[in-house]
Every structure is written in structure tokens, then in C-alpha cells.
Design an enzyme around this catalytic site. Structure first.
Site, PDB file in Angstrom:
ATOM      1  N   CYS A   3       1.061  -1.321   0.137  1.00  0.00           N
ATOM      2  CA  CYS A   3       0.259  -0.093   0.120  1.00  0.00           C
ATOM      3  C   CYS A   3       0.791   1.202   0.091  1.00  0.00           C
ATOM      4  O   CYS A   3       1.725   1.342   0.907  1.00  0.00           O
ATOM      5  CB  CYS A   3      -1.044  -0.080   1.204  1.00  0.00           C
ATOM      6  SG  CYS A   3      -1.881   1.569   1.487  1.00  0.00           S
ATOM      7  N   CYS A   6       0.297   3.444   3.186  1.00  0.00           N
ATOM      8  CA  CYS A   6       1.134   2.914   4.375  1.00  0.00           C
ATOM      9  C   CYS A   6       2.671   3.127   4.186  1.00  0.00           C
ATOM     10  O   CYS A   6       3.297   3.200   5.323  1.00  0.00           O
ATOM     11  CB  CYS A   6       0.849   1.477   4.541  1.00  0.00           C
ATOM     12  SG  CYS A   6      -0.517   0.759   5.141  1.00  0.00           S
ATOM     13  N   ASP A  29      -0.469  16.375  -1.916  1.00  0.00           N
ATOM     14  CA  ASP A  29      -1.000  15.582  -3.306  1.00  0.00           C
ATOM     15  C   ASP A  29       0.401  15.782  -3.978  1.00  0.00           C
ATOM     16  O   ASP A  29       0.651  16.901  -4.637  1.00  0.00           O
ATOM     17  CB  ASP A  29      -2.116  15.718  -3.630  1.00  0.00           C
ATOM     18  CG  ASP A  29      -2.885  14.656  -4.577  1.00  0.00           C
ATOM     19  OD1 ASP A  29      -3.664  14.135  -4.177  1.00  0.00           O
ATOM     20  OD2 ASP A  29      -2.194  14.638  -5.663  1.00  0.00           O
ATOM     21  N   HIS A  99      -8.232   8.271   2.918  1.00  0.00           N
ATOM     22  CA  HIS A  99      -7.598   9.634   3.030  1.00  0.00           C
ATOM     23  C   HIS A  99      -8.773  10.662   2.591  1.00  0.00           C
ATOM     24  O   HIS A  99      -9.707  10.484   1.929  1.00  0.00           O
ATOM     25  CB  HIS A  99      -6.351   9.910   1.716  1.00  0.00           C
ATOM     26  CG  HIS A  99      -6.912   9.266   0.482  1.00  0.00           C
ATOM     27  ND1 HIS A  99      -6.883   8.018  -0.032  1.00  0.00           N
ATOM     28  CD2 HIS A  99      -7.342  10.062  -0.679  1.00  0.00           C
ATOM     29  CE1 HIS A  99      -7.335   7.888  -1.004  1.00  0.00           C
ATOM     30  NE2 HIS A  99      -7.535   9.116  -1.613  1.00  0.00           N
TER      31      HIS A  99
END
Ligand code: 5GP
Ligand code: ZN
Length: 112
Positions: A3, A6, A29, A99
């Protein structure tokens, strides 16, 4: 677990951090769609809003307060901002780790 968020939370992949505590991380982002585009994640792996559990409620509440504080620190509170979270294919979710997007710094278009 493979992930990407993660790995960012564990420092295995780089990010431009905006906020961090024991249970939450906020970072810019990589492909911003507004002058301010920040992602806020729990460090714990949760796939999306669709899989949150009652035991996550305190953390999720603190997440909301943190989102508010980040938006204020970014100077967005006066002109406004948008907070959104995607779940599933119709939403366009591409990263399966919960998120919230914080978007601001320009007039945003209609949702949907
Ligand atoms: P969603 O899953 O809600 O569609 O959006 C995932 C967001 O994560 C996208 O806006 C995308 O640009 C962002 N993103 C994907 N991979 C990375 C990454 O490795 N680093 C950062 N900072 N953002 C990423
Ligand atoms: Zn994850």
C-alpha cells in the site's frame, strides 16, 4: 502490505509532510488540482470510509479537527475549502487507503 500510503506513513516512500502525529499524517498531493491540495491519512491501514469501524471513531474525530486546523494554517478558512474522500470505482478512488483531500486556494467547481 503493498500500500503506497502505508509506505508513506512508515517513511518508506518520501512525501512533503504538512502535519504528523502518532496516528495521522498529512502531506501534499503529488498531482495537485488546486493551489492547496493536501491528503490526510490515518497511519493505520483502513481501505476507505466504507470500512471504518466503531473503534476508529475517536481517531476519526481527531482527524476532522486536524483537517480543520491544517486548512486554517494554510490560510483557507476565510475564502473556504473543500474536504472529500472517495470510496470505490464510481468515485474514482485510486489509492485504497482512507484519505481526505483538502482542496483550496482557488474557486472550486461544482462537485460531481
Ligand atoms: P483518490 O484515491 O481519492 O482518487 O486520490 C488519490 C490521490 O493520491 C490522488 O490525488 C493522487 O494524485 C495522490 N497520490 C497518488 N500517489 C501518490 C504518492 O505517491 N504521493 C503523493 N503525495 N500523492 C499521491
Ligand atoms: Zn495502507
Amino acid at each position: 502490505m503493498d500500500c503506497i500510503f502505508c509506505k508513506i506513513a512508515q517513511g518508506e516512500l518520501p512525501s512533503t509532510k504538512v502535519y504528523e502525529d502518532e496516528e495521522l499524517l498529512a502531506f501534499k498531493d503529488i498531482n495537485p488540482v488546486a493551489p492547496v491540495h493536501i491528503l490526510v491519512i490515518p497511519k493505520k491501514h483502513i481501505v476507505s470510509l466504507a470500512t471504518i469501524e466503531a473503534q476508529d471513531a475517536d481517531m476519526l474525530g481527531r482527524m476532522m479537527l486536524t483537517i480543520r486546523d491544517i486548512a486554517t494554517e494554510q490560510g483557507l478558512d476565510e475564502n473556504g475549502y473543500r474536504v472529500l474522500s472517495n470510496h470505490g470505482p464510481d468515485s474514482g478512488q485510486i489509492v485504497d487507503h482512507l484519505h481526505y483531500h483538502i482542496l483550496g486556494g482557488r474557486k472550486l467547481g461544482p462537485i460531481g
